[in-house]
Design a protein around this motif. Structure first.
Motif, short mmCIF file in Angstrom:
data_model
loop_
_atom_site.label_atom_id
_atom_site.label_comp_id
_atom_site.label_asym_id
_atom_site.label_seq_id
_atom_site.Cartn_x
_atom_site.Cartn_y
_atom_site.Cartn_z
N THR A 75 12.45 11.34 -5.42
CA THR A 75 11.97 10.68 -4.21
C THR A 75 11.97 11.60 -3.01
N LEU A 76 12.30 12.87 -3.19
CA LEU A 76 12.40 13.76 -2.04
C LEU A 76 11.97 15.18 -2.41
N ALA A 77 11.07 15.71 -1.59
CA ALA A 77 10.69 17.12 -1.68
C ALA A 77 10.94 17.73 -0.31
N THR A 78 11.43 18.96 -0.31
CA THR A 78 11.71 19.64 0.95
C THR A 78 11.02 20.99 1.00
N LEU A 79 10.63 21.37 2.20
CA LEU A 79 10.08 22.69 2.47
C LEU A 79 10.88 23.27 3.63
N LYS A 80 11.47 24.42 3.39
CA LYS A 80 12.35 25.01 4.38
C LYS A 80 11.82 26.38 4.80
N ILE A 81 11.92 26.65 6.09
CA ILE A 81 11.55 27.96 6.62
C ILE A 81 12.78 28.51 7.34
N ASP B 81 0.86 -1.19 0.00
CA ASP B 81 0.00 0.00 0.00
C ASP B 81 0.89 1.23 0.00
N ALA B 82 1.09 1.85 -1.15
CA ALA B 82 1.99 2.98 -1.28
C ALA B 82 1.42 4.20 -0.58
N ARG B 83 2.29 4.91 0.13
CA ARG B 83 1.85 6.10 0.86
C ARG B 83 2.87 7.20 0.75
N VAL B 84 2.41 8.42 0.92
CA VAL B 84 3.29 9.57 1.04
C VAL B 84 3.81 9.60 2.48
N THR B 85 5.12 9.76 2.62
CA THR B 85 5.68 9.84 3.97
C THR B 85 6.26 11.24 4.19
N GLN B 86 6.17 11.68 5.45
CA GLN B 86 6.68 13.00 5.82
C GLN B 86 7.47 12.89 7.12
N THR B 87 8.56 13.63 7.15
CA THR B 87 9.36 13.70 8.38
C THR B 87 9.80 15.13 8.61
N PRO B 88 9.92 15.57 9.88
CA PRO B 88 9.45 14.84 11.06
C PRO B 88 7.94 14.92 11.17
N ARG B 89 7.34 14.16 12.04
CA ARG B 89 5.89 14.26 12.25
C ARG B 89 5.56 15.43 13.17
N HIS B 90 6.47 15.74 14.07
CA HIS B 90 6.29 16.86 14.99
C HIS B 90 7.60 17.61 15.11
N LYS B 91 7.49 18.94 15.22
CA LYS B 91 8.69 19.76 15.38
C LYS B 91 8.35 20.95 16.25
N VAL B 92 9.13 21.12 17.32
CA VAL B 92 9.02 22.31 18.16
C VAL B 92 10.34 23.03 18.06
N THR B 93 10.30 24.31 17.76
CA THR B 93 11.51 25.07 17.58
C THR B 93 11.31 26.49 18.10
N GLU B 94 12.40 27.20 18.20
CA GLU B 94 12.31 28.58 18.67
C GLU B 94 12.34 29.55 17.49
N MET B 95 11.72 30.65 17.70
CA MET B 95 11.69 31.68 16.67
C MET B 95 13.10 31.99 16.18
N GLY B 96 13.24 32.10 14.87
CA GLY B 96 14.54 32.43 14.29
C GLY B 96 15.30 31.21 13.79
N GLN B 97 14.90 30.03 14.24
CA GLN B 97 15.59 28.81 13.82
C GLN B 97 15.13 28.37 12.43
N GLU B 98 15.99 27.60 11.77
CA GLU B 98 15.65 27.03 10.47
C GLU B 98 14.89 25.73 10.67
N ILE C 31 4.76 9.23 -3.45
CA ILE C 31 4.52 7.86 -3.89
C ILE C 31 5.32 7.62 -5.18
N LEU C 32 6.00 6.51 -5.23
CA LEU C 32 6.83 6.17 -6.38
C LEU C 32 6.02 6.20 -7.67
N GLY C 33 6.53 6.96 -8.64
CA GLY C 33 5.84 7.04 -9.93
C GLY C 33 4.95 8.25 -10.08
N HIS C 34 4.62 8.90 -8.98
CA HIS C 34 3.82 10.11 -9.06
C HIS C 34 4.67 11.26 -9.62
#
Lengths: 111, 113
Positions: free
Chosen positions: A73-79, A1-18, A26-29
């Motif tokens: 196989t990898l997409a990233t979103l950066k703040i 059962d192919a699924r989209v995976t995301q990491t991390p599932r939870h993130k707590v950070t301080e203002m100003g951090q990256e 999913i493979l083939g999408h």
């Protein structure tokens, strides 16, 4: 059962951090979407790619957000830098054709 | 421009009762229509979709939806709901010439025992 995976599932950070969120489509999408979900704004499209090429990032704050697909196989979103107003759940979705399949999300809290 | 309207932000219903969630879309072109469900702390899961053909579409978990072109509606129905159907339901529309989906604001279905 192919699924989209995301990491991390939870993130707590301080203002100003990256913050970097990762998504494995999913493979083939050939399309990948980044969404942000908040109580106030609901579900917002931030950016999307087709065949790894960015097609629309008009929903993304350009000064601090960036989205990339270094390979199929990898997409990233950066703040950088993060702010408390970025606190939200970030979803990645992938698709082949008309249907999008969502990952479980990254829950981000910026203090 | 395409838009999707979900008229009810919340729908309370008792267990085993029928439910209908409303969705209207506006578009001058042919559309694809979708219903997604989001359980607490999870991503959106595809319930069903209409691409073409029969206007009655069956999905997972006993849900079905009816596409009505003249009313530009895509109502989601279930004849008998369970406690486990408590979730947020999103209607979405896409088109032949776009990869993007336009989402409604969601309807919170709350099933009571």
């Amino acid at each position: 059962d192919a699924r989209v995976t995301q990491t991390p599932r939870h993130k707590v950070t301080e203002m100003g951090q990256e913050v970097t969120m990762r998504c494995q489509p999913i493979l083939g999408h050939n399309t990948v979407f980044w969404y942000r979900q908040t109580m106030m704004q609901g579900l917002e499209l931030l950016a999307y790619f087709r065949n790894r090429a960015p097609l629309d990032d008009s929903g993304m704050p350009k000064d601090r957000f960036s989205a990339e697909m270094p390979d199929a196989t990898l997409a990233t979103l950066k703040i950088q830098p993060s702010e408390p107003r970025d606190s939200a759940v970030y979803f990645c979705a992938s698709g082949l054709g008309e249907t999008q399949y969502f990952g479980p999300g990254t829950r981000l809290l910026v203090l | 421009a395409q838009s999707v309207t979900q008229l009810d932000s919340q729908v309370p219903v008792f267990e085993e009762a029928p439910v209908e969630l409303r969705c209207n879309y506006s578009s001058s072109v042919s559309v694809y229509l979708f219903w997604y469900v989001q359980y607490p702390n999870q991503g959106l899961q595809l319930l069903l979709k209409y691409l073409s053909g029969s206007t009655l579409v069956k999905g997972i978990n006993g849900f079905e939806a009816e596409f009505n072109k003249s009313k530009t509606s895509f109502q989601l129905r279930k004849p008998s709901v369970h406690i486990s159907d408590t979730a947020e339901y999103f209607c979405a529309a896409g088109g032949y010439n776009t990869d993007k989906l336009i989402f409604g604001t969601g309807t919170r279905l709350q099933v009571f025992p």
